[in-house]
Design an enzyme around this catalytic site. Structure first.
Site, mmCIF file in Angstrom:
data_model
loop_
_atom_site.group_PDB
_atom_site.id
_atom_site.type_symbol
_atom_site.label_atom_id
_atom_site.label_comp_id
_atom_site.label_asym_id
_atom_site.label_seq_id
_atom_site.Cartn_x
_atom_site.Cartn_y
_atom_site.Cartn_z
ATOM 1 C CB ILE A 141 -0.915 0.009 1.246
ATOM 2 C CG1 ILE A 141 -1.652 -1.336 1.386
ATOM 3 C CG2 ILE A 141 -1.895 1.164 1.171
ATOM 4 C CD1 ILE A 141 -2.517 -1.704 0.203
ATOM 5 C CD GLU A 189 3.063 -1.501 14.331
ATOM 6 O OE1 GLU A 189 3.518 -1.593 13.181
ATOM 7 O OE2 GLU A 189 3.749 -1.252 15.332
ATOM 8 N NE ARG A 191 7.884 -5.102 20.545
ATOM 9 C CZ ARG A 191 7.841 -3.916 19.955
ATOM 10 N NH1 ARG A 191 7.551 -2.838 20.663
ATOM 11 N NH2 ARG A 191 8.081 -3.783 18.667
#
Length: 455
Positions: free
Chosen positions: A203, A275, A293
């Site tokens: 992308i 994300e 994490r």
């Protein structure tokens, strides 16, 4: 609450965890390599124990030595920070077997979401949008060529395991594919002991948007808003901010809801980050990966949300419910973080270890925070990551945050080693960055070529 936790890390994140634990009334044990005997986290912890020589593989990645240190000191839990063993499911599983609480998600969830191929499959099940790509592991160049033809160029080659920008290559056409695949696979094998790859359509241009989530053992999952991490060099973040200027409230609601859905699908506990890549031209976003994490840039979110993420990690690991519900979370102002590294931007960002002969960290005023483990007279060892500090600012709006960051960087003074402070100052002052007009290609394709022309 735990009586004592061991911090299986070093540097500023170890210092950050020690401070959070102390504010909760929890004792701390620092581990260190022989190269870190004089490190700040060693001095600040209640106890400190050496776990091996300078090399990470013999100290901060030495599971047996770290677990032995936890047993010897009576630590009830281990906080892994970021990097090193923080996303290692084997280590998390060993902690579980030894009845030592791993301050993070379960080994099962780490296996599910830490492996990019598994994570992609789970997100499809959860109804979270993913980019077109391979459906499983890719091991040979012949497989890679066939899949790339099916999904179309440009593509991204990614190591299934690990992170930190390792084992990743952009490929624009078939001529680039074979050498890029072989190089990425070799890098992944060396870094993670796993050469499995997968392929995604690239992308491009895109915004890198990530959502901070928190979950507890009672099934509660909340988000703490998004961060824009599009300013990157070689797939590694340089500057982060929250909220993102690239998205409006409708899209923000959609992307944070998708992140919560993703975390709920895998019954996620503790802190994590989902994300996404955002295609600004279409307004569509796609799941990229999950970090299981705490992240380097967590202070940005702490500033805008008012939630102490590291304290929440410790509380959740102790079995407590999250201290806030989604309806309690409010967002205020704008925050920016710059990563300060001991490196030479004019010489291809070569690491610059050595002795700090003088250090002045910016301070003063509301909304300025510097996370660091440096002090005057400290010698930066050459064995570890080059980050020496994080400068984080918060303002009522983005302009105020930008001006505050410029002021802070102008005050930052370190002698004895070369740093990227001036580089960060130029970046934060660049007209495109000031206008919020950038994407993941900006730093490498626009800013750096001009910056490196300068004397």
């Amino acid at each position: 609450m735990f009586n004592k936790i061991l911090i299986a890390n070093r540097g500023e994140i170890a210092v950050r965890i020690i401070r959070a634990a102390r504010e909760l009334g929890v004792g701390t044990v620092a581990i260190y390599s022989t190269a870190d005997r004089d490190a700040l986290h060693v001095h600040l912890a209640d106890e400190a124990i050496c776990v091996g020589p300078a090399r990470s593989t013999e100290s901060y990645l030495n599971m047996n030595n770290i677990l032995s240190a936890a047993v010897a000191t009576g630590a009830q839990a281990i906080h892994p920070g970021f990097g090193f063993l923080s996303e290692n499911s084997k280590f998390a599983r060993l902690c579980e077997e030894m009845n030592i609480k791993f301050i993070g998600p379960s080994a099962k969830v780490m296996d599910m979401m830490g492996d990019k191929i598994n994570a992609r499959a789970e997100m499809i099940k959860a109804g979270v949008p993913v980019t077109p790509g391979s459906e499983g592991e890719v091991h040979t160049t012949d497989e890679a060529v066939k899949i790339a033809e099916e999904i179309g160029y440009p593509i991204m080659l990614k190591a299934s395991a690990g992170g930190g920008g390792k084992g990743i290559r952009k490929v624009n056409n078939v001529e680039e594919l074979v050498p890029a695949f072989e190089a990425a696979q070799a890098e992944a094998q060396a870094a993670f002991g796993n050469g499995a790859m997968f392929i995604e359509r690239m992308i491009f241009p895109a915004r890198h948007i990530e959502v901070q989530i928190l979950g507890d053992s009672q099934g509660n999952v909340i988000h703490l808003g998004e961060r824009d991490c599009s300013l990157q060099r070689n797939n590694q973040k340089v500057l982060e901010e929250s909220p993102s200027v690239a998205i409006g409230q409708t899209l923000r609601n959609e992307i944070t809801a998708a992140a919560v859905k993703a975390a709920q699908h895998v019954s996620y506990e503790n802190a994590g980050t989902i994300e996404f890549l955002l295609d600004e031209s279409s307004g569509k976003f796609y799941f990229m990966e999950m970090n299981t994490r705490v992240q380097v840039e967590h202070p940005v979110t702490e500033f805008v949300s008012g939630v102490d993420i590291v304290k929440e990690q410790i509380r959740v690991a102790n079995g407590n419910e999250l201290s806030v519900k989604q309806e309690d979370v409010t967002f205020s102002g704008h925050a920016i973080e710059c990563r300060i590294n001991a490196e030479n931007p004019k010489f291809n960002f070569a690491p610059s270890p050595g002795k700090i002969t003088n250090l002045f960290l910016p301070s003063g005023g509301v909304g300025l925070r510097v996370d660091s483990a440096m002090y005057s007279g400290y010698s930066i060892p050459p064995y570890y990551d080059s980050m020496i500090a994080k400068v984080i600012v918060h303002g009522e709006n983005r302009f105020e945050a930008l001006m505050k960051m410029q002021r802070a960087l102008l005050e930052f003074d370190v002698e004895g080693v070369i740093t990227n402070v001036d580089f960060q100052l130029e970046l934060i002052s660049d007209p495109h960055v000031v206008a919020g007009d950038y994407d993941t290609s900006f730093l490498g394709n626009v800013f750096l070529p001009e910056y490196q022309k300068e004397d």
